[in-house]
Write a protein that holds these residues in place. Structure first.
Motif, PDB file in Angstrom:
ATOM      1  N   UNK A 163     -43.594  84.195  22.196  1.00 39.43           N
ATOM      2  CA  UNK A 163     -44.697  83.767  21.314  1.00 39.43           C
ATOM      3  C   UNK A 163     -44.155  83.343  19.958  1.00 39.43           C
ATOM      4  N   UNK A 164     -44.954  82.518  19.257  1.00 42.79           N
ATOM      5  CA  UNK A 164     -44.550  82.151  17.896  1.00 42.79           C
ATOM      6  C   UNK A 164     -44.771  83.346  16.983  1.00 42.79           C
ATOM      7  N   UNK A 165     -43.802  83.608  16.126  1.00 45.44           N
ATOM      8  CA  UNK A 165     -43.915  84.755  15.215  1.00 45.44           C
ATOM      9  C   UNK A 165     -43.184  84.434  13.908  1.00 45.44           C
ATOM     10  N   UNK A 166     -43.630  83.373  13.171  1.00 44.66           N
ATOM     11  CA  UNK A 166     -42.882  82.966  11.977  1.00 44.66           C
ATOM     12  C   UNK A 166     -42.794  84.079  10.932  1.00 44.66           C
ATOM     13  N   UNK A 167     -43.765  85.010  10.963  1.00 44.56           N
ATOM     14  CA  UNK A 167     -43.736  86.130  10.007  1.00 44.56           C
ATOM     15  C   UNK A 167     -42.691  87.186  10.342  1.00 44.56           C
ATOM     16  N   UNK A 168     -41.866  86.924  11.376  1.00 42.43           N
ATOM     17  CA  UNK A 168     -40.791  87.875  11.712  1.00 42.43           C
ATOM     18  C   UNK A 168     -39.773  87.967  10.596  1.00 42.43           C
ATOM     19  N   UNK A 169     -39.511  86.824   9.949  1.00 43.43           N
ATOM     20  CA  UNK A 169     -38.352  86.742   9.065  1.00 43.43           C
ATOM     21  C   UNK A 169     -38.675  85.737   7.957  1.00 43.43           C
ATOM     22  N   UNK A 170     -38.161  85.976   6.746  1.00 36.37           N
ATOM     23  CA  UNK A 170     -38.438  85.036   5.653  1.00 36.37           C
ATOM     24  C   UNK A 170     -37.139  84.405   5.164  1.00 36.37           C
ATOM     25  N   UNK A 171     -37.291  83.460   4.209  1.00 33.51           N
ATOM     26  CA  UNK A 171     -36.118  82.713   3.753  1.00 33.51           C
ATOM     27  C   UNK A 171     -35.745  81.642   4.764  1.00 33.51           C
ATOM     28  N   UNK A 172     -36.747  81.224   5.552  1.00 31.10           N
ATOM     29  CA  UNK A 172     -36.512  80.209   6.585  1.00 31.10           C
ATOM     30  C   UNK A 172     -36.523  78.807   5.964  1.00 31.10           C
ATOM     31  N   UNK A 173     -35.954  77.806   6.666  1.00 34.51           N
ATOM     32  CA  UNK A 173     -36.107  76.428   6.202  1.00 34.51           C
ATOM     33  C   UNK A 173     -37.600  76.067   6.219  1.00 34.51           C
ATOM     34  N   UNK A 174     -38.006  75.129   5.343  1.00 38.39           N
ATOM     35  CA  UNK A 174     -39.426  74.738   5.265  1.00 38.39           C
ATOM     36  C   UNK A 174     -39.974  74.289   6.616  1.00 38.39           C
ATOM     37  N   UNK A 176     -39.501  75.297   9.561  1.00 37.86           N
ATOM     38  CA  UNK A 176     -39.872  76.330  10.544  1.00 37.86           C
ATOM     39  C   UNK A 176     -40.628  77.468   9.854  1.00 37.86           C
ATOM     40  N   UNK A 177     -41.410  77.096   8.808  1.00 42.34           N
ATOM     41  CA  UNK A 177     -42.302  78.092   8.217  1.00 42.34           C
ATOM     42  C   UNK A 177     -41.792  78.732   6.937  1.00 42.34           C
ATOM     43  N   UNK A 178     -40.814  78.113   6.286  1.00 39.55           N
ATOM     44  CA  UNK A 178     -40.359  78.633   4.988  1.00 39.55           C
ATOM     45  C   UNK A 178     -41.365  78.339   3.890  1.00 39.55           C
ATOM     46  N   UNK A 179     -41.120  78.904   2.713  1.00 33.11           N
ATOM     47  CA  UNK A 179     -42.039  78.683   1.589  1.00 33.11           C
ATOM     48  C   UNK A 179     -41.426  77.763   0.549  1.00 33.11           C
ATOM     49  N   UNK A 180     -42.290  76.986  -0.100  1.00 29.66           N
ATOM     50  CA  UNK A 180     -41.865  76.243  -1.282  1.00 29.66           C
ATOM     51  C   UNK A 180     -41.329  77.236  -2.301  1.00 29.66           C
ATOM     52  N   UNK A 181     -40.391  76.818  -3.101  1.00 32.97           N
ATOM     53  CA  UNK A 181     -39.851  77.575  -4.253  1.00 32.97           C
ATOM     54  C   UNK A 181     -39.002  78.782  -3.869  1.00 32.97           C
ATOM     55  N   UNK A 182     -38.814  79.051  -2.556  1.00 38.87           N
ATOM     56  CA  UNK A 182     -38.032  80.225  -2.175  1.00 38.87           C
ATOM     57  C   UNK A 182     -36.588  80.088  -2.658  1.00 38.87           C
ATOM     58  N   UNK A 183     -36.067  78.832  -2.653  1.00 34.25           N
ATOM     59  CA  UNK A 183     -34.639  78.652  -2.948  1.00 34.25           C
ATOM     60  C   UNK A 183     -34.276  79.061  -4.373  1.00 34.25           C
ATOM     61  N   UNK A 184     -35.222  78.958  -5.326  1.00 32.61           N
ATOM     62  CA  UNK A 184     -34.875  79.336  -6.705  1.00 32.61           C
ATOM     63  C   UNK A 184     -35.738  80.481  -7.233  1.00 32.61           C
ATOM     64  N   UNK A 185     -36.402  81.191  -6.300  1.00 31.76           N
ATOM     65  CA  UNK A 185     -37.382  82.204  -6.702  1.00 31.76           C
ATOM     66  C   UNK A 185     -36.769  83.380  -7.468  1.00 31.76           C
ATOM     67  N   UNK A 186     -35.546  83.766  -7.113  1.00 30.02           N
ATOM     68  CA  UNK A 186     -34.945  84.930  -7.782  1.00 30.02           C
ATOM     69  C   UNK A 186     -34.768  84.636  -9.272  1.00 30.02           C
ATOM     70  N   UNK A 187     -34.195  83.469  -9.572  1.00 27.30           N
ATOM     71  CA  UNK A 187     -33.984  83.106 -10.975  1.00 27.30           C
ATOM     72  C   UNK A 187     -35.314  82.887 -11.688  1.00 27.30           C
TER      73      UNK A 187
END
Ligand code: NAD
Length: 408
Positions: A163-174, A176-187
Motif C-alpha cells: 500500500x502507499x504510505x508516504x507518511x512512513x518517512x520524511x525528507x523525501x524528494x518532492x 514522492x511526497x516531500x515538503x516544500x522548504x524541507x531542504x533549508x528548514x533547519x537553518x
C-alpha cells in the motif's frame, strides 16, 4: 562519558530545576523499544555482506516516534540511544505530536557504490519494517543519508506492505511526497529563533557580527538567510579552510565559490580553523560537528551568543563554563528543530494527501519556532536557568503530564 550518559546528566539537571522526583521521570530512563538487526546485502562483486542496523523508539507518549537514520561507521547503541532521547526532548519543546526515535547503520558509505547503498537502504527496511509505520515510528535523513535514500526506503516499505504510505518517512524528494522548504528548514528555523533572541538583546542586524562554522546544509543556508536579513557575516569555515573579513563577507559569492571549487579555500583571508571559534564576534553559529567547543578552547570564546545549529557542538564541561560567563546559548533542541518541524509538516501533508505551498510551510514554521522560543524564554525568566535547561524543563512538563493523563 558516552553520549547517553551526557544526555542523562542534562535530564537530571532539568529534573532538579523543575523539582520532579525520580519516580516522576523514570519513564525516561530507557528507550521504550530498541531493535538491533543484522541484515544481508549483495555487493556489486556478488559477495554477501551482513550489516548491523539499529532503530530505537525512545518514547511515544506524545505521538509516533520521529528521528533520522544515519549511515556512519561510528554508529553504536549508545549514540542511537542518546540521539533518540534528544529527539524526544526536541519534539516536546516544539510541541509536536511526535515522540522520539533514531536509527543507524554501521557503514562507511564512501566505500560503497550507489547500487550497494540502495540495497543497504532496502535491506534496513526489510529487517525493521515491523517497527516502523506512519503511526508507529517515522524516520528521516540524518548523517550521510539523503532524500534519495528516503525514496528507496519508502519504496521498499510500500512493496512489502502493498500500500502507499508516504507518511512512513520524511525528507523525501518532492516527487514522492516531500515538503516544500524541507531542504533549508533547519537553518530557517534557527534563524527565526535567533531573530527572536536578538530582539530581546537589542541586536540590530547591521551592527551585529556573526561567525559560522560549517558551510554545508545548515551553515550555508544560515549564512544566506542572516546576510539577507542584513547581519554582517565576518567568518565562515568548511572542513578545508576558515575565512575571515572584518568588513563582512559576500555570501552569494561565497556560495558560488564553494559550488565551483568544492571548498571555501582561497575565497578571502584565511585564518586557522580553531581561530574562528575565538573571534571577537557577537554571534557564533557552530553548524558542523559535535564537541567543537570543549574545555581546552572554551576560554577563548568571545561571542555573546551561540546558536547551536549542529547537534551537541558544546561539551558538558564547556557548557558549564559558558553558563558562568553568561554567554547566551540557544541549544540544539530548540535552535536546530526547524528540520524536524518541517518533517512534521511533511508527515501531516502525507496523511492528508494535500500539499502546501512554500509560503504556507514557512508561515507555519515561523509560528512554531517563534512560539517555542518564547515558551522557553518564559521558563528561563521564571527559573533563572540556561536556555538548555529551560528547554528540557518545558519538554519534561509536557511529557510528564502526558504520562500522568495516560496513567502509563
Ligand atoms: P553537511 O554535511 O551538509 O555540512 C557539514 C559542513 O561542516 C560541511 O561544510 C563540512 O565541510 C563542514 N565541516 C566538517 N568538518 C569541519 C571542521 N572541522 N571545521 C569546519 N567545518 C567543518 O551537514 P549538515 O546537514 O549541515 O549538518 C551540520 C550539523 O547540523 C550536524 O551536527 C547535524 O547533525 C546538524 N543538523 C542538521 C540538520 C539538517 O537538517 N541538515 C538538522 C538538525 C541538525
Amino acid at each position: 562519558m558516552n553520549a547517553f550518559t551526557h544526555a542523562q546528566n542534562q535530564l537530571k539537571k532539568a529534573q532538579e530545576a523543575a523539582q520532579y522526583t525520580d519516580n516522576d521521570i523514570q519513564f525516561l530512563a530507557h528507550p521504550k523499544r530498541a531493535v538491533h538487526v543484522s541484515f544481508p546485502v549483495t555487493l556489486d562483486s556478488g559477495e554477501i555482506k551482513y550489516f548491523q542496523g539499529f532503530r530505537m523508539l525512545y518514547n511515544d507518549l506524545l505521538g509516533p516516534g520521529k528521528g533520522g537514520i544515519r549511515f556512519h561507521h561510528h554508529v553504536d547503541e549508545h549514540e542511537v540511544k542518546a540521539l533518540s532521547f534528544w529527539m524526544t526532548i526536541k519534539n516536546a519543546v516544539l510541541n509536536l505530536p511526535l515522540g522520539g526515535g533514531k536509527g543507524g547503520v554501521i557503514i562507511n558509505p564512501k566505500e560503497y557504490s550507489q547500487n550497494e547503498l540502495e540495497r543497504v537502504a532496502r535491506g534496513y527496511i526489510r529487517a525493521l519494517h515491523q517497527s516502523l509505520g506512519p503511526q508507529i515510528d517515522v524516520p528521516a535523513p540524518d548523517v550521510y543519508t539523503n532524500p534519495q535514500v528516503m525514496a528507496w526506503m519508502l519504496d521498499e516499505y510500500e512493496v512489502i506492505t502493498g500500500q502507499h504510505a508516504p507518511g512512513l518517512i520524511t525528507g523525501k524528494p518532492l516527487e514522492v511526497g516531500g515538503s516544500q522548504a524541507r531542504s533549508y528548514a533547519t537553518a530557517q528555523g534557527g534563524a527565526y529563533v535567533f531573530r527572536e533572541a536578538a530582539k530581546l538583546h537589542s541586536y540590530t542586524p547591521s551592527s551585529t557580527t556573526v561567525a559560522i562554522q560549517g558551510f554545508g546544509n545548515a551553515g550555508m543556508h544560515m549564512a544566506k538567510i542572516l546576510s539577507e536579513w542584513g547581519y554582517k557575516i565576518v567568518a565562515l569555515s568548511d572542513s578545508r579552510s576558515a575565512i575571515y573579513n572584518e568588513n563582512g563577507l559576500n555570501i552569494t559569492k561565497a556560495i558560488l565559490h564553494k559550488q565551483e571549487k568544492g571548498s571555501l579555500e582561497g575565497f578571502d583571508k584565511e585564518i586557522a580553523h580553531d581561530d574562528l571559534l575565538g573571534l571577537a564576534v557577537d554571534v557564533l553559529v557552530p553548524a558542523a560537528l559535535e564537541g567543537v567547543i570543549h574545555k581546552d578552547n572554551v576560554d577563548t570564546i568571545q561571542a555573546k551568543m551561540i546558536v547551536e545549529l549542529a547537534n551537541g557542538p558544546i561539551t558538558p564541561e564547556a557548557d558549564a563554563v559558558l553558563e558562568q560567563k553568561t554567554t547566551v546559548v540557544l541549544p540544539d533542541v530548540l535552535a536546530n528543530a526547524g528540520g524536524v518541524t518541517v518533517s512534521y509538516f511533511e508527515w501531516v501533508q502525507n496523511n492528508q494527501g494535500y500539499y502546501w505551498t512554500e509560503d504556507e510551510v514557512l508561515t507555519a514554521l515561523e509560528k512554531k519556532m517563534v512560539t517555542a522560543f518564547h515558551e522557553v524564554h518564559e521558563k528561563v525568566s521564571e527559573s533563572n536557568q540556561s536556555y538548555r535547561t529551560a528547554s528540557f524543563m518545558l519538554a519534561l512538563d509536557r511529557l510528564v503530564k502526558a504520562r500522568e493523563l495516560r496513567s502509563r
